[in-house]
Design a protein around this motif. Structure first.
Motif, PDB file in Angstrom:
ATOM      1  N   MET A   1      46.860  30.664  61.480  1.00 26.00           N
ATOM      2  CA  MET A   1      45.916  31.777  61.041  1.00 26.00           C
ATOM      3  C   MET A   1      45.219  32.262  60.937  1.00 26.00           C
ATOM      4  O   MET A   1      44.155  32.041  62.133  1.00 26.00           O
ATOM      5  CB  MET A   1      45.733  31.155  59.330  1.00 26.00           C
ATOM      6  N   ALA A   2      44.277  33.912  60.587  1.00 27.98           N
ATOM      7  CA  ALA A   2      43.339  34.487  61.578  1.00 27.98           C
ATOM      8  C   ALA A   2      41.798  33.741  61.209  1.00 27.98           C
ATOM      9  O   ALA A   2      41.903  32.778  60.257  1.00 27.98           O
ATOM     10  CB  ALA A   2      43.532  35.609  61.037  1.00 27.98           C
ATOM     11  N   LYS A   3      40.911  33.925  62.104  1.00 31.59           N
ATOM     12  CA  LYS A   3      39.508  33.760  60.988  1.00 31.59           C
ATOM     13  C   LYS A   3      39.292  35.050  60.923  1.00 31.59           C
ATOM     14  O   LYS A   3      37.450  34.611  60.850  1.00 31.59           O
ATOM     15  CB  LYS A   3      38.728  33.971  62.826  1.00 31.59           C
ATOM     16  N   ILE A   4      39.765  36.057  60.287  1.00 29.31           N
ATOM     17  CA  ILE A   4      38.861  37.052  59.228  1.00 29.31           C
ATOM     18  C   ILE A   4      39.909  36.818  58.038  1.00 29.31           C
ATOM     19  O   ILE A   4      41.060  37.208  58.108  1.00 29.31           O
ATOM     20  CB  ILE A   4      38.759  38.015  59.830  1.00 29.31           C
ATOM     21  N   GLY A   5      38.825  36.727  56.664  1.00 30.66           N
ATOM     22  CA  GLY A   5      39.985  37.080  55.544  1.00 30.66           C
ATOM     23  C   GLY A   5      39.010  38.308  55.114  1.00 30.66           C
ATOM     24  O   GLY A   5      38.372  38.138  54.472  1.00 30.66           O
ATOM     25  N   ILE A   6      40.016  39.014  54.613  1.00 29.91           N
ATOM     26  CA  ILE A   6      40.428  40.218  53.953  1.00 29.91           C
ATOM     27  C   ILE A   6      40.447  39.931  52.659  1.00 29.91           C
ATOM     28  O   ILE A   6      41.210  40.323  52.128  1.00 29.91           O
ATOM     29  CB  ILE A   6      40.399  41.837  54.784  1.00 29.91           C
ATOM     30  N   PHE A   7      39.869  40.316  52.204  1.00 29.02           N
ATOM     31  CA  PHE A   7      39.536  39.722  50.057  1.00 29.02           C
ATOM     32  C   PHE A   7      39.555  41.307  49.403  1.00 29.02           C
ATOM     33  O   PHE A   7      38.542  41.725  49.337  1.00 29.02           O
ATOM     34  CB  PHE A   7      38.777  38.585  49.554  1.00 29.02           C
ATOM     35  N   TYR A   8      40.110  41.564  48.674  1.00 31.51           N
ATOM     36  CA  TYR A   8      39.685  43.090  47.728  1.00 31.51           C
ATOM     37  C   TYR A   8      40.582  42.326  46.212  1.00 31.51           C
ATOM     38  O   TYR A   8      41.465  41.838  46.170  1.00 31.51           O
ATOM     39  CB  TYR A   8      40.856  44.015  48.285  1.00 31.51           C
ATOM     40  N   GLY A   9      39.977  43.440  45.817  1.00 27.56           N
ATOM     41  CA  GLY A   9      39.913  43.496  44.743  1.00 27.56           C
ATOM     42  C   GLY A   9      40.489  44.693  44.011  1.00 27.56           C
ATOM     43  O   GLY A   9      39.939  45.733  44.134  1.00 27.56           O
ATOM     44  N   SER A  10      41.967  45.256  43.415  1.00 25.45           N
ATOM     45  CA  SER A  10      42.230  46.424  43.514  1.00 25.45           C
ATOM     46  C   SER A  10      42.614  46.756  41.973  1.00 25.45           C
ATOM     47  O   SER A  10      43.857  46.345  42.043  1.00 25.45           O
ATOM     48  CB  SER A  10      43.070  47.024  44.512  1.00 25.45           C
ATOM     49  N   SER A  11      41.915  47.306  41.063  1.00 23.74           N
ATOM     50  CA  SER A  11      42.761  47.661  39.422  1.00 23.74           C
ATOM     51  C   SER A  11      43.554  49.041  40.027  1.00 23.74           C
ATOM     52  O   SER A  11      45.120  49.345  39.379  1.00 23.74           O
ATOM     53  CB  SER A  11      42.378  48.419  38.879  1.00 23.74           C
ATOM     54  N   PHE A  12      43.925  50.021  41.347  1.00 22.93           N
ATOM     55  CA  PHE A  12      44.944  51.469  41.228  1.00 22.93           C
ATOM     56  C   PHE A  12      45.371  51.044  42.444  1.00 22.93           C
ATOM     57  O   PHE A  12      45.447  51.971  42.481  1.00 22.93           O
ATOM     58  CB  PHE A  12      44.069  52.492  40.736  1.00 22.93           C
ATOM     59  N   TYR A  47      37.500  31.388  55.989  1.00 28.88           N
ATOM     60  CA  TYR A  47      37.207  31.965  57.082  1.00 28.88           C
ATOM     61  C   TYR A  47      36.343  31.656  57.652  1.00 28.88           C
ATOM     62  O   TYR A  47      35.290  31.467  56.794  1.00 28.88           O
ATOM     63  CB  TYR A  47      37.757  33.334  56.087  1.00 28.88           C
ATOM     64  N   GLU A  48      35.853  31.950  58.869  1.00 29.46           N
ATOM     65  CA  GLU A  48      34.410  32.397  59.675  1.00 29.46           C
ATOM     66  C   GLU A  48      33.690  33.640  59.366  1.00 29.46           C
ATOM     67  O   GLU A  48      32.747  33.842  59.220  1.00 29.46           O
ATOM     68  CB  GLU A  48      34.886  32.122  60.991  1.00 29.46           C
ATOM     69  N   TYR A  49      34.382  34.445  59.210  1.00 24.65           N
ATOM     70  CA  TYR A  49      34.674  35.411  59.088  1.00 24.65           C
ATOM     71  C   TYR A  49      34.978  36.003  57.479  1.00 24.65           C
ATOM     72  O   TYR A  49      36.272  36.268  57.503  1.00 24.65           O
ATOM     73  CB  TYR A  49      34.558  36.465  60.005  1.00 24.65           C
ATOM     74  N   LEU A  50      34.347  36.392  56.852  1.00 27.37           N
ATOM     75  CA  LEU A  50      35.118  37.693  55.934  1.00 27.37           C
ATOM     76  C   LEU A  50      34.661  39.023  55.635  1.00 27.37           C
ATOM     77  O   LEU A  50      33.655  39.123  55.993  1.00 27.37           O
ATOM     78  CB  LEU A  50      34.375  36.529  54.399  1.00 27.37           C
TER      79      LEU A  50
END
Length: 172
Positions: A1-12, A47-50
């Motif tokens: 698994m990668a060390k960066i987690g990109i978390f997003y919230g997207s309505s559209f 994740y270490e980096y977010l």
């Protein structure tokens, strides 16, 4: 698994699109993309980096999927974690609440042990006020896909180049 987690919230779908762009710029092998709607405490802790991406809805509220995760964010231990924020907003129609969602997320994170990185300077923006504008800069990358799409690519490139140095990634 990668060390960066990109978390997003997207309505559209706009924030998701930008999150995918950031993933490509950081490197597909370096970063996982996670819709915050489906994220658990375990996902955030992995994740270490977010990188957290949200939009601003209505008159200055944080995107609804993030709203439901704020209790989890408040309870997490962010010691030794670097967190970068990005947000989409509309300067023209909402000049008094531009990227406020990012400001709300920043305020909650600032009460944790998170090392918040990636502030962004206001050159080229036209807005009146923002909860995400503190001490002369935005607390993360502010984007306006409605009225400034022509500068998004350049802003993303500069911002992710900075993140690469902070996340100890090699520049491509």
């Amino acid at each position: 698994m990668a060390k960066i987690g990109i978390f997003y919230g997207s309505s559209f779908g706009n924030t998701e699109h930008i999150a995918r762009e950031i993933q490509h710029l950081l490197g597909i092998d370096n970063a996982d993309l996670i819709n915050v709607r489906n994220a658990s405490e375990k996902d955030f802790n992995h994740y270490e980096y977010l990188v957290f991406g949200c939009s601003t809805e209505e008159e200055g509220q944080i995107q609804k999927d993030w709203e439901t995760k704020l209790p989890i964010i408040r309870s997490l231990d962010f010691t030794n974690k670097k967190v970068a924020l990005f947000s989409l907003g509309d300067q023209k129609h909402h000049p008094d609440t531009f990227v406020d969602g990012m400001g709300i997320l920043y305020q909650i994170l600032s009460e944790t042990e998170a090392d918040i990185i990636g502030n962004w300077y206001p050159h080229g923006y036209i807005f009146n006020k923002s909860k995400a504008f503190i001490n002369g800069s935005f607390v993360g990358l502010a984007l306006d896909e409605e009225f400034q799409p022509a500068v998004t690519k350049t802003r993303l490139q500069k911002w992710t180049d900075y993140l690469k140095s902070q996340f100890k990634l090699h520049h491509n």
